[in-house]
Design a protein around this motif. Structure first.
Motif, PDB file in Angstrom:
ATOM      1  N   ILE A 156      -4.061  20.353  17.315  1.00 50.88           N
ATOM      2  CA  ILE A 156      -3.994  21.615  18.065  1.00 50.88           C
ATOM      3  C   ILE A 156      -4.677  21.461  19.422  1.00 50.88           C
ATOM      4  CG2 ILE A 156      -4.792  24.015  18.112  1.00 50.88           C
ATOM      5  CD1 ILE A 156      -4.434  23.949  14.992  1.00 50.88           C
ATOM      6  N   ILE A 157      -5.835  20.827  19.456  1.00 48.16           N
ATOM      7  CA  ILE A 157      -6.570  20.657  20.709  1.00 48.16           C
ATOM      8  C   ILE A 157      -5.771  19.807  21.694  1.00 48.16           C
ATOM      9  CG2 ILE A 157      -8.614  19.565  21.731  1.00 48.16           C
ATOM     10  CD1 ILE A 157     -10.154  20.558  19.214  1.00 48.16           C
ATOM     11  N   ILE A 158      -5.174  18.737  21.198  1.00 47.14           N
ATOM     12  CA  ILE A 158      -4.401  17.848  22.079  1.00 47.14           C
ATOM     13  C   ILE A 158      -3.165  18.554  22.627  1.00 47.14           C
ATOM     14  CG2 ILE A 158      -2.966  15.764  22.123  1.00 47.14           C
ATOM     15  CD1 ILE A 158      -5.014  14.577  20.045  1.00 47.14           C
ATOM     16  N   THR A 159      -2.436  19.247  21.779  1.00 46.16           N
ATOM     17  CA  THR A 159      -1.182  19.861  22.236  1.00 46.16           C
ATOM     18  C   THR A 159      -1.403  21.164  23.000  1.00 46.16           C
ATOM     19  OG1 THR A 159      -0.848  20.947  20.089  1.00 46.16           O
ATOM     20  CG2 THR A 159       0.221  18.819  20.425  1.00 46.16           C
ATOM     21  N   ARG A 160      -2.316  21.986  22.559  1.00 49.03           N
ATOM     22  CA  ARG A 160      -2.511  23.298  23.188  1.00 49.03           C
ATOM     23  C   ARG A 160      -3.404  23.241  24.413  1.00 49.03           C
ATOM     24  NH1 ARG A 160      -4.279  27.767  19.157  1.00 49.03           N
ATOM     25  NH2 ARG A 160      -2.201  27.284  18.398  1.00 49.03           N
ATOM     26  N   TYR A 161      -4.468  22.440  24.341  1.00 44.84           N
ATOM     27  CA  TYR A 161      -5.462  22.445  25.415  1.00 44.84           C
ATOM     28  C   TYR A 161      -5.456  21.172  26.265  1.00 44.84           C
ATOM     29  CZ  TYR A 161      -7.105  26.378  22.677  1.00 44.84           C
ATOM     30  OH  TYR A 161      -7.173  27.555  21.987  1.00 44.84           O
ATOM     31  N   ARG A 162      -4.712  20.168  25.833  1.00 46.91           N
ATOM     32  CA  ARG A 162      -4.583  18.910  26.584  1.00 46.91           C
ATOM     33  C   ARG A 162      -5.939  18.235  26.858  1.00 46.91           C
ATOM     34  NH1 ARG A 162       0.385  18.900  25.420  1.00 46.91           N
ATOM     35  NH2 ARG A 162       1.880  19.979  26.697  1.00 46.91           N
ATOM     36  N   ILE A 163      -6.797  18.260  25.852  1.00 43.26           N
ATOM     37  CA  ILE A 163      -8.091  17.592  25.939  1.00 43.26           C
ATOM     38  C   ILE A 163      -8.022  16.346  25.057  1.00 43.26           C
ATOM     39  CG2 ILE A 163     -10.584  17.784  25.577  1.00 43.26           C
ATOM     40  CD1 ILE A 163     -10.216  20.854  25.684  1.00 43.26           C
ATOM     41  N   PRO A 164      -8.432  15.195  25.568  1.00 44.28           N
ATOM     42  CA  PRO A 164      -8.412  13.988  24.745  1.00 44.28           C
ATOM     43  C   PRO A 164      -9.391  14.098  23.572  1.00 44.28           C
ATOM     44  CG  PRO A 164      -9.212  13.505  26.959  1.00 44.28           C
ATOM     45  CD  PRO A 164      -8.883  14.949  26.924  1.00 44.28           C
ATOM     46  N   VAL A 165      -8.998  13.529  22.439  1.00 42.57           N
ATOM     47  CA  VAL A 165      -9.810  13.564  21.225  1.00 42.57           C
ATOM     48  C   VAL A 165     -10.099  12.139  20.770  1.00 42.57           C
ATOM     49  CG1 VAL A 165      -9.872  14.243  18.787  1.00 42.57           C
ATOM     50  CG2 VAL A 165      -8.865  15.790  20.479  1.00 42.57           C
ATOM     51  N   LEU A 166     -11.344  11.913  20.415  1.00 40.05           N
ATOM     52  CA  LEU A 166     -11.771  10.647  19.846  1.00 40.05           C
ATOM     53  C   LEU A 166     -12.333  10.967  18.462  1.00 40.05           C
ATOM     54  CD1 LEU A 166     -12.254   7.607  20.469  1.00 40.05           C
ATOM     55  CD2 LEU A 166     -14.510   8.273  21.276  1.00 40.05           C
ATOM     56  N   PHE A 167     -11.779  10.330  17.425  1.00 41.17           N
ATOM     57  CA  PHE A 167     -12.239  10.600  16.068  1.00 41.17           C
ATOM     58  C   PHE A 167     -13.509   9.835  15.746  1.00 41.17           C
ATOM     59  CE2 PHE A 167      -7.686  11.646  15.093  1.00 41.17           C
ATOM     60  CZ  PHE A 167      -7.913  12.962  14.733  1.00 41.17           C
ATOM     61  N   LEU A 168     -14.409  10.526  15.053  1.00 39.05           N
ATOM     62  CA  LEU A 168     -15.610   9.921  14.495  1.00 39.05           C
ATOM     63  C   LEU A 168     -15.455   9.991  12.982  1.00 39.05           C
ATOM     64  CD1 LEU A 168     -18.274  11.856  16.573  1.00 39.05           C
ATOM     65  CD2 LEU A 168     -17.452   9.544  16.980  1.00 39.05           C
TER      66      LEU A 168
END
Length: 106
Positions: free
Chosen positions: A72-84
């Protein structure tokens, strides 16, 4: 002008979140912590800052899991995500890869 990068850390374990946030702050990052998906979405919508990165725990204990939250964050807000994650289950990793995150920290 403050040139520090803004990071949203999404981690449901409070002690882990505080330790990670302190390490990042020590390196010069501005860190805001969210303890679940709903809090993460609220921080993104209401923060006066622009987040440069989301550090996401895959295994959130309540609500949406980290993979769905990241999607949701990647598609809606276009913020890169790095998983921990400490989870090395190949099925979980494949699901996580399907949302096109920046990467993973194990």
């Amino acid at each position: 002008m403050n040139s520090a990068k803004n990071i949203l850390l999404v981690e449901d374990e409070a002690i882990t979140a505080m330790a990670q946030a302190l390490r990042l702050q020590h390196e010069g990052y501005n860190v805001i912590v969210a303890y679940d998906a709903e809090m993460a979405f609220e921080e993104i919508k209401n923060c006066s800052c622009k987040f440069n990165l989301v550090l996401m725990d895959i295994d959130l204990s309540s609500g949406l899991n980290g993979i769905r939250t990241a999607e949701i964050i990647i598609t809606r807000y276009r913020i890169p995500v790095l998983f921990l994650t400490s989870n090395s289950d190949i099925i979980i990793i494949r699901k996580a890869k399907s949302v096109s995150p920046y990467g993973y920290f194990f």
